[in-house]
Design a protein around this motif. Structure first.
Motif, PDB file in Angstrom:
ATOM      1  N   UNK A 161      -1.113  28.918   4.119  1.00 42.97           N
ATOM      2  CA  UNK A 161      -1.222  28.108   2.904  1.00 42.97           C
ATOM      3  C   UNK A 161      -1.797  26.751   3.271  1.00 42.97           C
ATOM      4  N   UNK A 162      -2.456  26.141   2.289  1.00 40.94           N
ATOM      5  CA  UNK A 162      -3.121  24.856   2.490  1.00 40.94           C
ATOM      6  C   UNK A 162      -2.561  23.840   1.496  1.00 40.94           C
ATOM      7  N   UNK A 163      -2.178  22.675   2.012  1.00 39.44           N
ATOM      8  CA  UNK A 163      -1.793  21.551   1.155  1.00 39.44           C
ATOM      9  C   UNK A 163      -2.990  20.610   1.081  1.00 39.44           C
ATOM     10  N   UNK A 164      -3.693  20.623  -0.034  1.00 41.38           N
ATOM     11  CA  UNK A 164      -4.861  19.755  -0.214  1.00 41.38           C
ATOM     12  C   UNK A 164      -4.366  18.406  -0.722  1.00 41.38           C
ATOM     13  N   UNK A 165      -4.740  17.330  -0.017  1.00 42.49           N
ATOM     14  CA  UNK A 165      -4.238  15.999  -0.343  1.00 42.49           C
ATOM     15  C   UNK A 165      -5.392  15.047  -0.612  1.00 42.49           C
ATOM     16  N   UNK A 166      -5.112  14.074  -1.475  1.00 43.28           N
ATOM     17  CA  UNK A 166      -6.131  13.070  -1.823  1.00 43.28           C
ATOM     18  C   UNK A 166      -5.423  11.859  -2.409  1.00 43.28           C
ATOM     19  N   UNK A 167      -5.775  10.688  -1.894  1.00 47.80           N
ATOM     20  CA  UNK A 167      -5.208   9.458  -2.426  1.00 47.80           C
ATOM     21  C   UNK A 167      -3.696   9.373  -2.335  1.00 47.80           C
ATOM     22  N   UNK A 168      -3.125   9.974  -1.284  1.00 48.13           N
ATOM     23  CA  UNK A 168      -1.676   9.937  -1.108  1.00 48.13           C
ATOM     24  C   UNK A 168      -0.912  10.912  -1.973  1.00 48.13           C
ATOM     25  N   UNK A 169      -1.636  11.790  -2.669  1.00 46.90           N
ATOM     26  CA  UNK A 169      -0.973  12.748  -3.564  1.00 46.90           C
ATOM     27  C   UNK A 169      -1.341  14.179  -3.182  1.00 46.90           C
ATOM     28  N   UNK A 191      -9.481  14.289   3.040  1.00 47.44           N
ATOM     29  CA  UNK A 191     -10.338  13.280   3.679  1.00 47.44           C
ATOM     30  C   UNK A 191      -9.514  12.204   4.360  1.00 47.44           C
ATOM     31  N   UNK A 192     -10.159  11.351   5.126  1.00 47.92           N
ATOM     32  CA  UNK A 192      -9.478  10.240   5.783  1.00 47.92           C
ATOM     33  C   UNK A 192      -8.756   9.380   4.743  1.00 47.92           C
ATOM     34  N   UNK A 193      -7.536   8.981   5.073  1.00 50.10           N
ATOM     35  CA  UNK A 193      -6.771   8.122   4.183  1.00 50.10           C
ATOM     36  C   UNK A 193      -6.029   8.847   3.090  1.00 50.10           C
ATOM     37  N   UNK A 194      -5.982  10.186   3.133  1.00 49.23           N
ATOM     38  CA  UNK A 194      -5.335  10.934   2.046  1.00 49.23           C
ATOM     39  C   UNK A 194      -3.819  11.021   2.210  1.00 49.23           C
ATOM     40  N   UNK A 195      -3.295  10.710   3.406  1.00 49.75           N
ATOM     41  CA  UNK A 195      -1.854  10.763   3.637  1.00 49.75           C
ATOM     42  C   UNK A 195      -1.403  11.904   4.530  1.00 49.75           C
ATOM     43  N   UNK A 196      -2.334  12.730   5.015  1.00 52.12           N
ATOM     44  CA  UNK A 196      -1.935  13.899   5.800  1.00 52.12           C
ATOM     45  C   UNK A 196      -1.345  13.519   7.161  1.00 52.12           C
ATOM     46  N   UNK A 197      -1.983  12.571   7.851  1.00 54.98           N
ATOM     47  CA  UNK A 197      -1.465  12.159   9.159  1.00 54.98           C
ATOM     48  C   UNK A 197      -0.151  11.392   9.010  1.00 54.98           C
ATOM     49  N   UNK A 208       0.835  -1.208   0.000  1.00 48.83           N
ATOM     50  CA  UNK A 208       0.000   0.000   0.000  1.00 48.83           C
ATOM     51  C   UNK A 208       0.866   1.253   0.000  1.00 48.83           C
ATOM     52  N   UNK A 209       0.635   2.116  -0.986  1.00 48.16           N
ATOM     53  CA  UNK A 209       1.361   3.381  -1.062  1.00 48.16           C
ATOM     54  C   UNK A 209       0.513   4.445  -0.378  1.00 48.16           C
ATOM     55  N   UNK A 210       0.956   4.875   0.800  1.00 45.76           N
ATOM     56  CA  UNK A 210       0.208   5.870   1.574  1.00 45.76           C
ATOM     57  C   UNK A 210       0.505   7.280   1.115  1.00 45.76           C
ATOM     58  N   UNK A 211       1.693   7.483   0.572  1.00 49.00           N
ATOM     59  CA  UNK A 211       2.119   8.812   0.145  1.00 49.00           C
ATOM     60  C   UNK A 211       3.036   8.662  -1.055  1.00 49.00           C
ATOM     61  N   UNK A 212       2.774   9.465  -2.082  1.00 42.78           N
ATOM     62  CA  UNK A 212       3.506   9.294  -3.334  1.00 42.78           C
ATOM     63  C   UNK A 212       4.136  10.605  -3.788  1.00 42.78           C
ATOM     64  N   UNK A 258       4.158  26.344  12.099  1.00 40.95           N
ATOM     65  CA  UNK A 258       3.131  25.425  12.580  1.00 40.95           C
ATOM     66  C   UNK A 258       2.566  24.637  11.404  1.00 40.95           C
ATOM     67  N   UNK A 259       2.472  23.327  11.590  1.00 37.61           N
ATOM     68  CA  UNK A 259       1.912  22.436  10.567  1.00 37.61           C
ATOM     69  C   UNK A 259       0.740  21.709  11.204  1.00 37.61           C
ATOM     70  N   UNK A 260      -0.429  21.880  10.593  1.00 36.87           N
ATOM     71  CA  UNK A 260      -1.695  21.529  11.228  1.00 36.87           C
ATOM     72  C   UNK A 260      -2.455  20.558  10.342  1.00 36.87           C
ATOM     73  N   UNK A 261      -2.717  19.363  10.840  1.00 35.55           N
ATOM     74  CA  UNK A 261      -3.479  18.355  10.091  1.00 35.55           C
ATOM     75  C   UNK A 261      -4.956  18.477  10.425  1.00 35.55           C
ATOM     76  N   UNK A 262      -5.793  18.498   9.399  1.00 38.31           N
ATOM     77  CA  UNK A 262      -7.239  18.556   9.619  1.00 38.31           C
ATOM     78  C   UNK A 262      -7.979  18.002   8.411  1.00 38.31           C
ATOM     79  N   UNK A 263      -9.193  17.504   8.668  1.00 40.40           N
ATOM     80  CA  UNK A 263     -10.094  17.138   7.572  1.00 40.40           C
ATOM     81  C   UNK A 263     -11.163  18.206   7.407  1.00 40.40           C
TER      82      UNK A 263
END
Length: 367
Positions: A203-211, A37-43, A16-20, A187-192
């Motif tokens: 700035x916001x890093x929008x993540x989805x599917x590990x990308x 969303x959950x499972x996107x790789x942010x955590x 499983x590739x969690x982050x690419x 500060x780096x803040x993880x949120x859904x």
């Protein structure tokens, strides 16, 4: 303060590739939100920054030093967890002082540091209490105080407000914004929660599917989303996306044609399937040539969210003034603000095809 850089970072758990191939450069003193969303790789990203996970490949740098193999305690970071992770048998003062005690800091210096953090976080009256005697917001502030006394270069916050009720979350958002302003720390803040990201982050890093889908300011991810996923994830309600066909300067949807200003879009667009995007606040009810029926009217107090149905069954949302009289079942004509129209290529992550035009200066009236 410190810069934080992730260069071509990949994380794999078995097959499983969690982050690419994650590339992010966070400037010293920035407040950056990792959103998705959950499972996107942010955590997973945050845990690698903290040293709780290690990248499969790529480099993580803090203040110019590659820390891939550096132990968590030697990275000069502090992490605030979702669960607060307070010691129940210790007082507030003892919880805040614990990291300094572990370092061998003298009792006198620990007392000064605790008092300073308590003043900053308005915890002075609570220093002798145990965690079970505190509200959720107070516990959150204690967890922040424990991180503050370490005086780290970087703060990592893992969904710290998710266990609070809506009113307390709003209060703590303001507290964190003010805290960042005072400290000036990275500060780096993880949120859904996109509202948290939009209101708090530089700035916001929008993540989805590990990308990584887009890394930009709140204004840019709202008004100039990089692709269809960002457009759908950012905004409440999210952007309407209508499937249709482009033919020259006309976009065909539900048996009707919407004229477009082709100078606002990429020059190499051909005839074929595309998606037209428009935010609900730029859907005009009673001003346009597209027939629709009102299916639902939700009055939120200061505005109405109206569900509209086109003749082919396609549904979209509009925002309008709460004082306006609209009835379910009513037939209306709708139109779109011409400068607010986005075009996207097909597919969930189809890129936005606008040029950097007037859409970039549309006020974010939904926020």
């Amino acid at each position: 303060m410190a810069d934080v850089t992730l260069t071509n970072v990949r994380k794999q758990f078995g097959t499983f590739v969690a982050l690419e191939n994650l590339d992010i450069e966070i400037k010293s003193g920035e407040f950056v939100a990792l959103l998705g969303p959950s499972g996107c790789g942010k955590s997973t990203t945050l845990r690698m920054l903290a040293g709780l996970e290690f990248p499969t490949s790529g480099d993580i740098s803090i203040d110019g030093r590659v820390v891939n193999d550096v132990a968590p305690g030697k990275r000069d970071i502090a992490m605030v967890f979702q669960s607060y992770a307070l010691y129940p048998h210790m007082s507030v003062a003892e919880n805040i002082a614990y990291p300094l005690k572990k370092r061998g800091v003298s009792a006198a210096d620990r007392k000064v540091a605790v008092q300073k953090a308590a003043e900053l976080l308005q915890l002075e009256p609570l220093l002798d209490r145990k965690p079970k005697q505190l509200s959720g917001g107070q516990q959150q502030r204690v967890a922040l105080g424990r991180a503050l006394v370490r005086e780290p270069k970087v703060f990592l916050l893992d969904e710290p407000l998710s266990n609070l009720d809506a009113k307390l979350r709003s209060y703590m958002r303001a507290e964190l914004i003010e805290l960042h302003r005072r400290l000036g720390k990275t500060m780096i803040y993880v949120t859904h929660d996109q509202l948290e990201a939009m209101t708090m982050a530089n700035r916001i890093a929008v993540m989805h599917g590990g990308k990584l889908q887009q890394f930009d300011t709140p204004d840019a991810v709202y008004n100039r989303p990089a692709n269809r996923f960002v457009a759908s994830f950012i905004g409440t309600p999210s952007m309407n996306q209508l499937e249709g066909q482009l033919d020259g300067a006309l976009f065909h949807v539900a048996g009707h044609s919407i004229p477009l200003d082709r100078t606002r879009f990429a020059d190499d667009l051909g005839t074929g399937d595309y998606a037209l995007g428009v935010r609900p606040e730029f859907v005009a009810i009673g001003d346009g040539e597209l027939p629709a029926k009102i299916r639902l009217v939700e009055n939120t107090g200061h505005e109405q969210i109206v569900t509209l149905e086109l003749t082919d069954g396609t549904r979209l949302l509009a925002r309008t003034d709460a004082a306006r009289r609209l009835d379910v079942g009513q037939n209306v004509q709708i139109g779109f603000h011409p400068d607010a129209i986005h075009l996207f290529a097909p597919g969930e992550e189809g890129p936005r095809l606008n040029k950097n035009d007037a859409a970039s200066v549309i006020p974010m009236r939904s926020r």
